[in-house]
Design an enzyme around this catalytic site. Structure first.
Site, PDB file in Angstrom:
ATOM      1  N   HIS A   1      49.431  40.033  40.703  1.00 32.99           N
ATOM      2  CA  HIS A   1      49.015  41.108  39.804  1.00 32.99           C
ATOM      3  C   HIS A   1      48.428  40.493  38.549  1.00 32.99           C
ATOM      4  CE1 HIS A   1      49.163  44.814  37.491  1.00 32.99           C
ATOM      5  NE2 HIS A   1      49.271  45.425  38.649  1.00 32.99           N
TER       6      HIS A   1
ATOM      7  N   ASP B   1      52.072  47.743  46.023  1.00 39.14           N
ATOM      8  CA  ASP B   1      51.491  48.055  47.331  1.00 39.14           C
ATOM      9  C   ASP B   1      52.204  47.392  48.498  1.00 39.14           C
ATOM     10  OD1 ASP B   1      49.418  49.715  46.477  1.00 39.14           O
ATOM     11  OD2 ASP B   1      48.283  47.984  45.784  1.00 39.14           O
TER      12      ASP B   1
ATOM     13  N   HIS C   1      42.485  46.848  44.565  1.00 40.31           N
ATOM     14  CA  HIS C   1      43.193  47.797  43.694  1.00 40.31           C
ATOM     15  C   HIS C   1      44.002  48.728  44.596  1.00 40.31           C
ATOM     16  CE1 HIS C   1      44.116  50.131  40.264  1.00 40.31           C
ATOM     17  NE2 HIS C   1      42.948  50.667  39.975  1.00 40.31           N
TER      18      HIS C   1
HETATM   19  N1  ACO Z   1      47.623  35.606  47.835  1.00 42.97           N
HETATM   20  C1  ACO Z   1      47.357  34.290  47.668  1.00 42.97           C
HETATM   21  N2  ACO Z   1      46.956  33.740  46.516  1.00 42.97           N
HETATM   22  C2  ACO Z   1      46.800  34.565  45.471  1.00 42.97           C
HETATM   23  C3  ACO Z   1      47.053  35.954  45.557  1.00 42.97           C
HETATM   24  C4  ACO Z   1      47.488  36.475  46.781  1.00 42.97           C
HETATM   25  N3  ACO Z   1      47.755  37.766  46.929  1.00 42.97           N
HETATM   26  N4  ACO Z   1      46.822  36.524  44.361  1.00 42.97           N
HETATM   27  C5  ACO Z   1      46.429  35.523  43.549  1.00 42.97           C
HETATM   28  N5  ACO Z   1      46.429  34.346  44.226  1.00 42.97           N
HETATM   29  C6  ACO Z   1      46.111  33.011  43.666  1.00 42.97           C
HETATM   30  C7  ACO Z   1      44.625  32.853  43.384  1.00 42.97           C
HETATM   31  O1  ACO Z   1      43.951  32.313  44.490  1.00 42.97           O
HETATM   32  C8  ACO Z   1      44.657  31.923  42.203  1.00 42.97           C
HETATM   33  O2  ACO Z   1      44.928  30.633  42.676  1.00 42.97           O
HETATM   34  P1  ACO Z   1      44.203  29.345  42.010  1.00 42.97           P
HETATM   35  O3  ACO Z   1      44.732  29.294  40.610  1.00 42.97           O
HETATM   36  O4  ACO Z   1      44.620  28.200  42.852  1.00 42.97           O
HETATM   37  O5  ACO Z   1      42.735  29.633  42.094  1.00 42.97           O
HETATM   38  C9  ACO Z   1      45.872  32.350  41.418  1.00 42.97           C
HETATM   39  O6  ACO Z   1      46.757  32.912  42.388  1.00 42.97           O
HETATM   40  C10 ACO Z   1      45.584  33.349  40.320  1.00 42.97           C
HETATM   41  O7  ACO Z   1      44.994  34.496  40.902  1.00 42.97           O
HETATM   42  P2  ACO Z   1      43.797  35.309  40.299  1.00 42.97           P
HETATM   43  O8  ACO Z   1      42.906  35.736  41.420  1.00 42.97           O
HETATM   44  O9  ACO Z   1      43.178  34.535  39.167  1.00 42.97           O
HETATM   45  O10 ACO Z   1      44.564  36.540  39.694  1.00 42.97           O
HETATM   46  P3  ACO Z   1      43.917  37.916  39.234  1.00 42.97           P
HETATM   47  O11 ACO Z   1      44.729  38.384  38.094  1.00 42.97           O
HETATM   48  O12 ACO Z   1      42.446  37.774  39.029  1.00 42.97           O
HETATM   49  O13 ACO Z   1      44.104  38.833  40.511  1.00 42.97           O
HETATM   50  C11 ACO Z   1      44.939  40.415  42.042  1.00 42.97           C
HETATM   51  C12 ACO Z   1      45.065  39.820  40.639  1.00 42.97           C
HETATM   52  C13 ACO Z   1      43.502  40.935  42.267  1.00 42.97           C
HETATM   53  C14 ACO Z   1      45.906  41.575  42.178  1.00 42.97           C
HETATM   54  C15 ACO Z   1      45.252  39.317  43.083  1.00 42.97           C
HETATM   55  O14 ACO Z   1      46.563  38.851  42.887  1.00 42.97           O
HETATM   56  C16 ACO Z   1      45.074  39.806  44.518  1.00 42.97           C
HETATM   57  O15 ACO Z   1      43.956  39.776  45.040  1.00 42.97           O
HETATM   58  N6  ACO Z   1      46.177  40.262  45.191  1.00 42.97           N
HETATM   59  C17 ACO Z   1      46.061  40.790  46.523  1.00 42.97           C
HETATM   60  C18 ACO Z   1      45.539  42.207  46.490  1.00 42.97           C
HETATM   61  C19 ACO Z   1      46.568  43.197  45.965  1.00 42.97           C
HETATM   62  O16 ACO Z   1      47.710  43.191  46.380  1.00 42.97           O
HETATM   63  N7  ACO Z   1      46.117  44.074  45.081  1.00 42.97           N
HETATM   64  C20 ACO Z   1      46.941  45.132  44.521  1.00 42.97           C
HETATM   65  C21 ACO Z   1      47.149  44.893  43.069  1.00 42.97           C
HETATM   66  S1  ACO Z   1      48.281  46.071  42.434  1.00 42.97           S
HETATM   67  C22 ACO Z   1      47.382  47.472  42.255  1.00 42.97           C
HETATM   68  O17 ACO Z   1      46.198  47.516  42.136  1.00 42.97           O
HETATM   69  C23 ACO Z   1      48.101  48.661  42.312  1.00 42.97           C
END
Ligand code: ACO
Length: 428
Positions: free
Chosen positions: A307, A363, A267
């Site tokens: 996201h 971010d 987050h």
């Molecule tokens: N890098 C690589 N792969 C990713 C990323 C990433 N940053 N984010 C998602 N994916 C992939 C997942 O592995 C998944 O792949 P799969 O379908 O092959 O398993 C797919 O994309 C879907 O991702 P989920 O994890 O299901 O998406 P979710 O909605 O649960 O997660 C989150 C959202 C937590 C923001 C995620 O994208 C992440 O961890 N990003 C990196 C951390 C980040 O930047 N957080 C800030 C968010 S913005 C904020 O809070 C202000």
């Protein structure tokens, strides 16, 4: 067209009709669907609230597919360009942009509540020199609440407004004092001649000068960043604010919990992780190898990408990218920028990211700005928390006044052992 949903329970052959309102059915309407008399009734299983609306809200609108973010109907791009953080905070909290006299009064009240009770400095002194500023922030918010026992009168309008003013005012002082404690510098007190963002920079960076005046471009950039972070509807920390607030605890305690939720690397901690990631990558040439690692699914994520809601470019990231260039004009370019741009370029063309609709989020570039402004990485989530404070309070207030709301209490599907007897230790 009837606004109803007809459900047939194939276990019993019975049919039910439940109303649809705002594209939603009420989960409790499913409880009438029972297998037999003893059955509790049908529930929905929705870990992480992927498809559950937990409230009705008129504060923030997001269209994740189209990359739209609006506060009280006003596009974020317009607020970033024309508003100030305090004006935006007023909008979030009160539903309308303030008139001049309302803005003057709100600004005066916030400005005149920035001083902390001196005893709170003793709380900071209890921390080790290397304590993470977010841990200090969370504790200080909670300690601050103990100074105002009347804050528990949450249904008294005037009292609530007073606490809101205090919290919005004092988060910058708490954040700045936490920083000064970390770097071992004497605390710098608020200066009422300065704007909200200027005042924060004053308390962070003032050294021996009698009057500190931050660079206008940097104060403006910080103000825009606070606007962009002010609210984002039912995200993890805001939901925490609502859930904890639903027990009718005082707003300081609820806000400390919300800040704790924000601290996590998935987050508000992500901006810090982005800088760590870019530093580790080290140079533009190493970007393809890093992307390969991410795609290999070796537990490496491209931080600052993806996201839960945005399946398009995060509109805040677009504005922040622009602000970054304005800040670098003053501070000089952050050397990590080139790596970030290359990462973005490659990721946006790569099938892995395109297919999963992974775009830069808020971010991805904010950390580069904070770093160029000389904030240490540990302070990044604290900066996020300052901006989000007004959103948390607006959402908390909305929750309190919503007749639909009760104490938050999800259900579970029990997967443990059936009833069994306690076994004496000698028989285990
Ligand atoms: N890098 C690589 N792969 C990713 C990323 C990433 N940053 N984010 C998602 N994916 C992939 C997942 O592995 C998944 O792949 P799969 O379908 O092959 O398993 C797919 O994309 C879907 O991702 P989920 O994890 O299901 O998406 P979710 O909605 O649960 O997660 C989150 C959202 C937590 C923001 C995620 O994208 C992440 O961890 N990003 C990196 C951390 C980040 O930047 N957080 C800030 C968010 S913005 C904020 O809070 C202000």
């Amino acid at each position: 067209m009837p606004e109803t949903l007809t459900i047939t329970d194939n276990r019993t052959g019975k049919t039910y009709e439940v109303p649809i309102k705002d594209g939603t059915i009420r989960a409790t309407d499913l409880r009438q669907i029972k297998f037999d008399e003893l059955d509790f009734g049908l529930m929905t299983y929705d870990p992480a609230f992927m498809n559950t609306a937990a409230c009705r809200s008129s504060i923030t609108f997001i269209d994740g597919d189209r990359g739209i973010l609006e506060y009280r109907g006003i596009p974020i791009e317009q607020l970033a360009e024309k508003s100030t953080y305090l004006e935006t905070a007023y909008l979030l909290l009160n539903g309308e942009l303030p008139t001049q006299s309302q803005l003057d009064e709100w600004t005066f009240n916030v400005t005149h509540h920035t001083i902390l009770n001196e005893k709170l400095k003793l709380v900071l002194d209890a921390f080790r020199y290397n304590a993470h500023p977010m841990g200090k922030f969370i504790s200080m918010i909670s300690a601050l609440g103990t100074m105002y026992p009347e804050a528990k009168n949450i249904f008294d309008y005037d009292n609530r407004q007073k606490q809101i003013q205090r919290i919005v005012a004092k988060v910058i002082t708490i954040a700045a004092f936490g920083y000064r404690h970390m770097v071992g510098m004497p605390y710098a007190y608020p200066d009422n001649d300065l704007s909200y963002s200027e005042n924060f920079l004053n308390m962070i960076f003032k050294t021996t000068e009698t009057k500190y005046k931050p660079h206008p471009a940097l104060a403006k950039a910080l103000d825009v960043l606070l606007i962009l972070h002010a609210d984002h509807e039912q995200n993890c920390s805001t939901s925490t604010m609502r859930v904890v607030g639903s027990s009718h605890v005082d707003p300081y305690s609820a806000l400390a919990a919300a800040a704790a939720a924000l601290y996590g690397p998935l987050h508000g901690g992500a901006n810090e992780e982005v800088i760590r990631m870019l530093t580790e990558i080290g140079s533009k040439d190493n970007v393809p190898a890093f992307i390969k690692k991410v795609k290999a699914g070796e537990g490496v994520k491209l931080m600052g990408f993806g996201h839960r809601v945005y399946k398009n470019y995060d509109p805040r990231a677009k504005i922040i990218k622009q602000v970054a260039y304005e800040v670098f004009e003053v501070t000089g370019k952050n050397p990590l920028l080139d790596i970030a741009l290359e990462l973005e370029r490659i990721a946006l063309e790569d099938e892995y990211f395109v297919k999963r609709k992974l775009y830069p989020n808020v971010d991805f570039y904010s950390g580069l700005i904070y770093q160029a402004m000389k904030f240490p990485m540990d302070m990044f989530p604290v900066l996020f928390a300052i901006g989000r404070t007004s959103g948390w309070l607006a959402q908390w207030q909305e929750m309190l006044l919503d007749a639909d709301q009760k104490i938050s209490r999800p259900r579970q599907i029990f997967t443990g052992s059936p009833r069994r007897d306690y076994k004496p230790i000698s028989q285990r």
